[in-house]
Design a protein around this motif. Structure first.
Motif, PDB file in Angstrom:
ATOM      1  N   LYS A  48     -24.261  40.154 -39.372  1.00 43.20           N
ATOM      2  CA  LYS A  48     -24.233  39.145 -38.245  1.00 43.20           C
ATOM      3  C   LYS A  48     -24.245  37.744 -38.988  1.00 43.20           C
ATOM      4  N   LYS A  49     -24.681  37.621 -40.333  1.00 46.76           N
ATOM      5  CA  LYS A  49     -24.597  36.376 -40.973  1.00 46.76           C
ATOM      6  C   LYS A  49     -23.337  36.622 -41.447  1.00 46.76           C
ATOM      7  N   ASN A  50     -22.720  37.473 -42.002  1.00 47.67           N
ATOM      8  CA  ASN A  50     -21.267  37.363 -42.287  1.00 47.67           C
ATOM      9  C   ASN A  50     -20.424  37.022 -41.344  1.00 47.67           C
ATOM     10  N   VAL A  51     -20.335  37.666 -40.117  1.00 46.78           N
ATOM     11  CA  VAL A  51     -19.678  37.360 -38.902  1.00 46.78           C
ATOM     12  C   VAL A  51     -19.660  35.873 -38.554  1.00 46.78           C
ATOM     13  N   ALA A  52     -20.965  35.169 -38.603  1.00 49.23           N
ATOM     14  CA  ALA A  52     -21.251  33.845 -38.378  1.00 49.23           C
ATOM     15  C   ALA A  52     -20.501  32.948 -39.309  1.00 49.23           C
ATOM     16  N   THR A  53     -20.538  33.309 -40.697  1.00 51.34           N
ATOM     17  CA  THR A  53     -19.849  32.537 -41.649  1.00 51.34           C
ATOM     18  C   THR A  53     -18.470  32.443 -41.459  1.00 51.34           C
ATOM     19  N   LYS A  54     -17.935  33.866 -41.146  1.00 53.67           N
ATOM     20  CA  LYS A  54     -16.374  34.078 -40.920  1.00 53.67           C
ATOM     21  C   LYS A  54     -16.028  33.280 -39.680  1.00 53.67           C
ATOM     22  N   GLU A  55     -16.687  33.286 -38.459  1.00 54.19           N
ATOM     23  CA  GLU A  55     -16.458  32.382 -37.270  1.00 54.19           C
ATOM     24  C   GLU A  55     -16.345  30.955 -37.667  1.00 54.19           C
ATOM     25  N   GLN A  56     -17.435  30.497 -38.373  1.00 56.03           N
ATOM     26  CA  GLN A  56     -17.435  29.014 -38.951  1.00 56.03           C
ATOM     27  C   GLN A  56     -16.039  28.766 -39.655  1.00 56.03           C
ATOM     28  N   GLU A  57     -15.573  29.662 -40.468  1.00 58.87           N
ATOM     29  CA  GLU A  57     -14.429  29.398 -41.187  1.00 58.87           C
ATOM     30  C   GLU A  57     -13.226  29.443 -40.286  1.00 58.87           C
ATOM     31  N   LEU A  58     -13.176  30.478 -39.346  1.00 56.48           N
ATOM     32  CA  LEU A  58     -12.065  30.465 -38.467  1.00 56.48           C
ATOM     33  C   LEU A  58     -11.964  29.303 -37.638  1.00 56.48           C
ATOM     34  N   ASN A  59     -12.966  28.747 -37.278  1.00 57.54           N
ATOM     35  CA  ASN A  59     -13.210  27.462 -36.253  1.00 57.54           C
ATOM     36  C   ASN A  59     -12.703  26.256 -37.002  1.00 57.54           C
ATOM     37  N   ALA A  60     -13.057  26.418 -38.388  1.00 56.84           N
ATOM     38  CA  ALA A  60     -12.780  25.304 -39.327  1.00 56.84           C
ATOM     39  C   ALA A  60     -11.097  25.222 -39.309  1.00 56.84           C
TER      40      ALA A  60
END
Length: 190
Positions: A48-60
């Motif tokens: 979940k932590k990795n998914v949240a990090t990847k989502e932030q990177e993807l949103n950026a």
């Protein structure tokens, strides 16, 4: 009387009671289940932590790309507006002031020596010029040549002024204008 041997219990193998072995097995199973559950929960937390990090990177990245796309669309729209404005301006110039080179050459053929133009303005129907010459007779000859050329319908000399210039002596500055003949106008429109 029976004999008592105090070491017998030590020599005999002790039998483990079935209840005790079942309890141990249940404890081990519960321990394995709890360990598996904790491992799964820990792995889910990390994922979940990795998914949240990847989502932030993807949103950026999406925000950056979206901003780039919006900027590009804005530039394209601006360029299209400039193109439309340039085409409209070109059309206006073409319809308002289209003079063929042959007409200008015919006008210049009528110019005698020692007549110089400072400003020449031509439209489809009218012409104006500001020039200078070394004497009044040269200006009169230019006017006569224009009349004889068959290009102009009306000639008007608005003013003639004399000035003294260094190295040239006295010169005559004149302002002349007029209209083209209808045949010339029709020829230029084609």
């Amino acid at each position: 009387m029976p004999r008592l041997n105090f070491f017998t219990p030590l020599l005999e193998e002790q039998k483990i009671s079935p209840l005790r072995s079942k309890g141990l097995i249940i404890f081990i199973v519960l321990l394995l289940v709890a360990g598996s559950y904790l491992a799964i929960q820990l792995q889910a937390f990390v994922l979940k932590k990795n998914v949240a990090t990847k989502e932030q990177e993807l949103n950026a990245v999406k925000t950056t790309q979206l901003n780039e796309v919006l900027e590009l669309k804005r530039k394209i729209a601006t360029q299209q507006n400039y193109k439309v404005m340039a085409e409209a301006l070109e059309q206006e110039i073409t319809t308002a002031d289209y003079i063929r080179l042959q007409l200008i050459e015919k006008i210049l053929d009528t110019v005698p020596q020692n007549v110089f133009f400072q400003d020449l303005r031509l439209s489809r129907t009218e012409w104006q010029l500001l020039g200078f010459a070394n004497n009044r007779q040269t200006i009169a000859k230019f006017e006569y040549n224009l009349k004889e050329s068959g290009l102009v319908d009306k000639i008007e000399i608005k003013n003639i002024n004399s000035n003294v210039m260094e190295n040239m002596g006295e010169i005559f500055v004149f302002n002349m204008g007029g209209t083209f003949k209808q045949e010339v106008v029709e020829h230029e429109v084609q």
